[in-house]
Design a protein around this motif. Structure first.
Motif, PDB file in Angstrom:
ATOM      1  N   SER A  62      35.322  72.672 -88.322  1.00  0.00           N
ATOM      2  CA  SER A  62      35.493  72.011 -89.753  1.00  0.00           C
ATOM      3  C   SER A  62      34.224  72.264 -90.409  1.00  0.00           C
ATOM      4  O   SER A  62      33.147  72.337 -90.139  1.00  0.00           O
ATOM      5  N   VAL A  63      34.570  72.290 -91.837  1.00  0.00           N
ATOM      6  CA  VAL A  63      33.376  72.683 -92.785  1.00  0.00           C
ATOM      7  C   VAL A  63      32.763  71.006 -93.270  1.00  0.00           C
ATOM      8  O   VAL A  63      33.459  70.282 -93.724  1.00  0.00           O
ATOM      9  N   TYR A  64      31.403  71.209 -93.079  1.00  0.00           N
ATOM     10  CA  TYR A  64      30.963  69.870 -93.660  1.00  0.00           C
ATOM     11  C   TYR A  64      30.019  70.323 -94.890  1.00  0.00           C
ATOM     12  O   TYR A  64      29.374  71.252 -94.767  1.00  0.00           O
ATOM     13  N   ILE A  65      30.198  69.289 -95.844  1.00  0.00           N
ATOM     14  CA  ILE A  65      29.537  69.584 -97.100  1.00  0.00           C
ATOM     15  C   ILE A  65      28.508  68.255 -97.447  1.00  0.00           C
ATOM     16  O   ILE A  65      29.171  67.250 -97.312  1.00  0.00           O
ATOM     17  N   HIS A  66      27.430  68.450 -97.419  1.00  0.00           N
ATOM     18  CA  HIS A  66      26.588  67.144 -97.704  1.00  0.00           C
ATOM     19  C   HIS A  66      26.521  67.016 -99.148  1.00  0.00           C
ATOM     20  O   HIS A  66      26.634  68.037 -99.943  1.00  0.00           O
ATOM     21  N   ALA A  67      25.863  66.015 -99.725  1.00  0.00           N
ATOM     22  CA  ALA A  67      25.948  65.590-101.041  1.00  0.00           C
ATOM     23  C   ALA A  67      24.969  66.522-101.656  1.00  0.00           C
ATOM     24  O   ALA A  67      25.048  66.619-103.004  1.00  0.00           O
ATOM     25  N   THR A  68      23.969  67.042-101.026  1.00  0.00           N
ATOM     26  CA  THR A  68      22.953  68.102-101.680  1.00  0.00           C
ATOM     27  C   THR A  68      23.579  69.480-101.831  1.00  0.00           C
ATOM     28  O   THR A  68      22.780  70.258-102.380  1.00  0.00           O
ATOM     29  N   GLY A  69      24.694  69.762-101.153  1.00  0.00           N
ATOM     30  CA  GLY A  69      25.339  71.157-101.125  1.00  0.00           C
ATOM     31  C   GLY A  69      24.886  71.825 -99.924  1.00  0.00           C
ATOM     32  O   GLY A  69      25.164  73.115-100.034  1.00  0.00           O
ATOM     33  N   GLN A  70      24.531  71.247 -98.937  1.00  0.00           N
ATOM     34  CA  GLN A  70      24.245  72.053 -97.846  1.00  0.00           C
ATOM     35  C   GLN A  70      25.549  72.264 -97.085  1.00  0.00           C
ATOM     36  O   GLN A  70      26.548  71.246 -97.125  1.00  0.00           O
ATOM     37  N   ILE A  71      25.789  73.226 -96.455  1.00  0.00           N
ATOM     38  CA  ILE A  71      27.093  73.624 -95.750  1.00  0.00           C
ATOM     39  C   ILE A  71      26.761  73.704 -94.306  1.00  0.00           C
ATOM     40  O   ILE A  71      25.954  74.295 -94.043  1.00  0.00           O
ATOM     41  N   SER A  72      27.757  73.421 -93.510  1.00  0.00           N
ATOM     42  CA  SER A  72      27.860  73.620 -92.081  1.00  0.00           C
ATOM     43  C   SER A  72      29.297  73.761 -91.384  1.00  0.00           C
ATOM     44  O   SER A  72      30.038  72.797 -91.865  1.00  0.00           O
TER      45      SER A  72
END
Lengths: 138, 145
Positions: A62-72
């Motif tokens: 699953s794709v995680y998107i942080h508030a700052t725009g980092q993806i993982s």
């Protein structure tokens, strides 16, 4: 006397199967868990709340998107969208539904960018994850 | 203890009785099994989410899409949500559900969310939530610079 004794000797030793079966079941369960166990992302993601929701199976990738725009993707940090696209292209056969876990404060434009990349990787079924807690708003 | 006389033994008979040997193994087995069960139960719990189906590949159709168009401006200043405009009227998250409910069914087939890039994800999800609950069938996203 003699006959019965020799007869007893030829009996096969009784191999107890129960511990073996127990072990096999335990291993089976262990591998089932380890395959789907929640893989923690490298950052915290606070999901938005919503009452309208469907339910999805927990799967890998699953794709995680942080508030700052980092993806993982799971615990694999992605440097940019192109790296994510390459990763998705590699794994697209294993992905039925791509679950996007975007932080509630993430930029919508960025979330749409991720969706566009998923489309480029020919993954058409997406889900925007919402909080598992009960809905508190209106 | 062995040095006790008969009489003493009778007195201390109670404490002399051997403590029952509690076999711990089945209990530990059970506990481990329960741990595994609860671990499994939590990982198999379904994950809530909003389904998104991407349109088929190809150039977007030239036809002007029918349906509702909701415009959301980029949040300005300290605001955390942008202004939403539907049919030239400003709507808020509180009355959006009612507005969607009051639109005729044929218009509810599709909602296009036209928003700036900086609109936060939460606001979009809240709008999708209201729209889905009010019976909007499809939701599309459009970006404006």
């Amino acid at each position: 006397m003699k006959l019965s004794k020799s007869k007893k000797d030829t009996n096969l030793p009784q191999v107890p199967m129960e511990p073996l079966v127990d072990c096999v079941f335990l291993l089976l369960i262990f591998f089932m868990i380890s395959n789907i166990l929640k893989i923690p992302p490298p950052f915290r993601v606070e999901l938005p709340e919503s009452k309208a929701r469907s339910e999805f199976e927990r799967k890998r990738y699953s794709v995680y998107i942080h508030a700052t725009g980092q993806i993982s993707i799971d615990d694999q940090r992605m440097e940019n969208l192109d790296q994510m696209l390459n990763y998705l292209l590699l794994k697209k056969k294993e992905i039925e539904v791509l679950i996007i876990r975007a932080d509630k404060d993430a930029e919508h434009g960025f979330v749409v960018d991720v969706m566009e990349k998923a489309k480029q990787a020919e993954i058409d079924n997406l889900a925007l994850a919402v909080s598992e807690d009960d809905y508190k708003g209106m | 203890m062995h040095a006790h006389t008969q009489e003493e033994q009778r007195v201390t008979e109670r404490s002399d009785r051997r403590a029952p040997n509690v076999d711990m193994t089945p209990m530990i087995d059970c506990v481990f099994l329960l741990i595994i069960f609860f671990m499994l139960a939590t990982t198999f719990a379904p994950l809530p989410g909003i389904r998104v189906k991407l349109p088929p590949p190809g150039a977007p159709s030239k036809e002007k899409p029918k349906g509702l168009i909701l415009r959301i401006s980029n949040p300005v200043g300290g605001d955390d949500s942008g202004v939403m405009i539907l049919n030239n009227e400003i709507v808020s998250l509180d009355n959006a559900f009612g507005v969607f409910m009051n639109t005729p069914a044929e218009e509810k087939e599709m909602l296009i969310i036209q928003s700036g890039r900086q609109v936060i994800h939460d606001q979009i999800i809240q709008v999708m939530d209201r729209a889905k609950r009010a019976g909007v069938l499809k939701i599309g996203f459009a970006m404006v610079q």
